[in-house]
Design a protein around this motif. Structure first.
Motif: not given
Length: 65
Positions: A1-6, A39-41, A53-60
């Motif tokens: 599956m594709k990875n997305v970011y939150v 986001s896919e980017d 002031g947050g962080k980006a996390y990868k979600i599978n």
């Protein structure tokens, strides 16, 4: 599956950004991952995370039958 970011800030997730009258942005956050914007980017998610002031996390994402 594709990875997305939150983008996450504490216990909240980025939901939307809206322009307000003073030409600034207001960031709306959600306390539920289901209401968050994905986001896919990675680069755009990371840039937004740095702005608030947050962080980006990868979600599978996985397909469930």
């Amino acid at each position: 599956m594709k990875n997305v970011y939150v983008v996450r800030l504490g216990d909240l997730y980025f939901k939307e950004r809206e322009l307000i009258l003073t030409n600034n942005y207001r960031y709306k956050m959600a306390d539920n991952l289901n209401d968050a914007i994905f986001s896919e980017d990675f680069d755009s998610a990371k840039k937004l995370a740095e702005e608030i002031g947050g962080k980006a996390y990868k979600i599978n994402l996985e397909e469930v039958e």
